[in-house]
Design a protein around this motif. Structure first.
Motif, mmCIF file in Angstrom:
data_model
loop_
_atom_site.group_PDB
_atom_site.id
_atom_site.type_symbol
_atom_site.label_atom_id
_atom_site.label_comp_id
_atom_site.label_asym_id
_atom_site.label_seq_id
_atom_site.Cartn_x
_atom_site.Cartn_y
_atom_site.Cartn_z
ATOM 1 N N SER A 1 2.845 4.315 -1.113
ATOM 2 C CA SER A 1 2.080 5.066 -2.437
ATOM 3 C C SER A 1 2.394 5.138 -3.373
ATOM 4 O O SER A 1 2.107 4.805 -4.950
ATOM 5 C CB SER A 1 1.945 6.361 -1.976
ATOM 6 O OG SER A 1 3.494 7.168 -2.604
ATOM 7 N N THR B 1 1.184 -1.256 -0.133
ATOM 8 C CA THR B 1 -0.080 -0.317 -0.111
ATOM 9 C C THR B 1 0.869 1.579 -0.159
ATOM 10 O O THR B 1 0.465 2.301 0.044
ATOM 11 C CB THR B 1 -0.428 -0.027 0.999
ATOM 12 O OG1 THR B 1 -0.270 -0.772 2.078
ATOM 13 C CG2 THR B 1 -2.269 -0.985 0.656
ATOM 14 N N LEU C 1 1.752 1.380 -5.394
ATOM 15 C CA LEU C 1 0.516 1.653 -5.554
ATOM 16 C C LEU C 1 0.176 2.001 -6.759
ATOM 17 O O LEU C 1 -0.234 2.131 -8.110
ATOM 18 C CB LEU C 1 -1.049 2.094 -4.665
ATOM 19 C CG LEU C 1 -1.277 1.120 -3.332
ATOM 20 C CD1 LEU C 1 -1.894 2.680 -2.958
ATOM 21 C CD2 LEU C 1 -1.949 0.395 -4.168
#
Lengths: 296, 285
Positions: A70, A68, A73
């Motif tokens: 950033s 998760t 992602l």
């Protein structure tokens, strides 16, 4: 009478099963199986198991935290985007190419087939380089693109182009042998019954090739999401912007963030496993239809 | 038929099916845009270097070493894959044992697993403190960060090419041939080595060439495990990337052009093997 009774008895007494002339001795068979399994275990299973073991080494919490992040992602989003553009493009191309090649006889067909296979024999790095040479600021197109504010290299369009090049033959390669085997009789029947060209394609050809097509899409998608060399050359490695998942794996690994690197790698390995499972199921259920295109 | 042949040369045979023009048009357009123009761009850029510049870039010792390492390691890996790939194909085709279907499916893993994932996994596995590396280290065998590591990565990458080329041909072997050999007094070893294996030769050669071609150009799975020392364990694709990062486009172009020539030569060899095989053995490997 007595002879008839003793014959089976002697056979049974020799307790060893009678060996067929067309197979190896029990020992040879066991040895071959054991060596083959050891080879597969060392070179194929061990790396796969290791990816998941390393990803989960500090528990699921750290694994999920790594996913998760950033930058990670955004690399997942980019990979999905690139696959979502390049796979459909190659599906359209693959269907068109196999329709022309499998359903018609024309001069230069063998040569055209060789050209379609070409990207398979080009090194991934060279595949990336050709797009750098085409679009870099030193090239013919470069200055024109720059003055019009179009960015291809070190941006998403370049990554898509390189991916399309790398995955170019996948769908066509699965469909051509399959459609060649199916011949043209079904289509001719549909046309003689008054169907239009598009109706023939949608209602006759497409249902006939759907499993082969799915198979091709699957392989194409796996490669599109996993491509490393070509994408690495054209991407420019801008964090959070032009890093696909495989590039993110490399960056994390080189930064010694091993758990995070293996977490992203585990996602990709999962994709590979799903690909293999669906592929095996397809081969199992539609073996006759896919057999024609078995070879890669 | 008489009518068509009377018309002499024609581009395509008549067919009632529609859509030839559209399909061929889309194919040629896409092929030209995506494959032919970019590839000819490379040819054009390397010819623009001029013969002398190209030659001096191509014969640079570091370039030659990198090409030699790529080629040599790919050759060794393909050899290993021929031995174990044929054995594995035989085991999968002929024997029934628990887990056979799973193993059969796993053979395709190198096709499906992204090369970067394979690269970091093999490196961790064969590093001196890895699961396999730790076993080999006390014996004085170093795999990761040496040329041996390159061979290991290329074995992983190339294995399915050999298995999947040989396997379908093995499945079609006629058992009667083996029975005939056995009734004529051949023992099992003679039957396998003199009757069965020679028939597999074209498939084995094709598998070898495919694995070799893939290995020469492989990048992602190799760079992590290789150690990447110039002149020792630096592969040609990596040198292209290094030259690109130095903005030394001429050198990158020259190495890429050389590698492209090698790929085309391999493609030609593969096609020749298949043509020969069709003539001599009646199958296209």
């Amino acid at each position: 009478m007595a002879h008839e009774a003793t014959l089976p008895a002697t056979l049974a007494a020799s307790s060893r099963p009678v060996r067929s002339a067309t197979t190896e001795s029990h020992l040879a068979r066991l040895t071959l199986i054991a060596v083959s399994l050891l080879f597969v275990a060392l070179f194929i299973l061990a790396p796969l198991v290791l990816v998941f073991a390393e990803a989960l080494r500090n528990g699921t919490g750290e694994f999920l935290a790594a996913l998760t992040d950033s930058d990670t992602l955004s690399s997942i989003r980019l990979t999905l985007l690139v696959a979502a553009i390049s796979v459909p493009l190659n599906v359209v191309f693959g269907i068109a190419a196999s329709w022309a090649i499998a359903k018609f006889e024309f001069k230069g067909k063998a040569f055209l087939t060789t050209l379609i296979d070409l990207p398979f024999s080009v090194s991934p790095v060279v595949s990336g380089l050709i797009f750098v040479l085409l679009f870099s600021s030193h090239s013919l197109l470069g200055p024109w693109l720059q003055s019009h504010g179009i960015k291809i290299l070190f941006a998403v369009p370049g990554i898509v182009l390189a991916t399309v090049f790398i995955t170019f033959p996948f769908v066509a390669r699965e469909l051509i042998p399959l459609m060649q085997e199916q011949g043209t009789a079904d289509e001719e029947a549909a046309l003689s019954l008054g169907a239009s060209g598009w109706q023939t394609f949608w209602y006759v050809t497409l249902p006939n090739i759907r499993w082969g097509l799915l198979y091709g899409v699957l392989l194409c998608n796996a490669r599109a999401m996993g491509e490393f060399g070509a994408v690495s050359v054209v991407s420019g490695h801008i964090r959070g912007v032009t890093n696909t998942m495989p590039l993110q794996v490399e960056i994390l690994y080189n930064e010694y963030s091993f758990v995070a690197a293996f977490a992203v790698a585990a996602l990709l390995a999962l994709l590979a496993l799903v690909t293999l499972v669906v592929k095996s199921l397809l081969e199992f259920r539609y073996s006759a239809q896919i057999a024609a295109s078995r070879r890669h | 038929m008489a009518l068509t042949s009377a018309r002499g040369w024609q581009f395509r045979q008549p067919s009632v099916l529609p859509g030839f023009g559209l399909a061929l048009g889309v194919t040629l357009l896409w092929l030209t845009l995506i494959v032919l123009i970019p590839l000819s761009g490379l040819a054009w850029r390397s010819s623009a270097l001029g013969w002398q510049t190209f030659w001096s870039l191509a014969t640079d010792p570091r370039t030659l070493h990198a090409l030699w390492i790529s080629f040599g390691c790919a050759f060794l890996a393909a050899l290993v894959n021929v031995v174990f790939g044929v054995m594995l194909a035989w085991v999968l085709v002929r024997y029934r044992f628990p887990g056979r279907r799973v193993i059969d499916a796993m053979v395709d893993l190198p096709f499906a697993l992204p090369t970067a994932v394979a690269g970091i996994a093999l490196t961790t596995l064969y590093a001196p403190n890895g699961w396999i590396g730790a076993v080999l280290a006390p014996l004085g065998i170093k795999i990761a960060f040496t040329p041996a590591g390159i061979v290991v990565a290329l074995i992983f990458v190339g294995l399915p090419f050999v298995v999947r080329t040989v396997q379908p041909i093995m499945e079609e072997i006629d058992r009667e041939v083996e029975e005939a050999a056995a009734t004529l007094g051949a023992n099992r070893f003679q039957t396998v080595s003199r009757i069965l294996l020679p028939d597999l030769l074209p498939a084995v050669l094709t598998g070898f060439a495919l694995a070799l071609a893939r290995g020469v150009g492989e990048y992602g799975s190799v760079i992590f495990i290789a150690g990447n020392l110039p002149y020792v364990s630096e592969i040609a694709p990596l040198l292209i990337v290094i030259r690109l990062e130095e903005f030394n486009y001429p050198a990158a172009t020259a190495i890429a052009a050389l590698m492209l020539m090698v790929s085309f030569a391999m493609l030609l060899v593969i096609n020749l093997i298949q043509a020969w095989s069709r003539r001599r053995y009646g199958y296209g490997a």
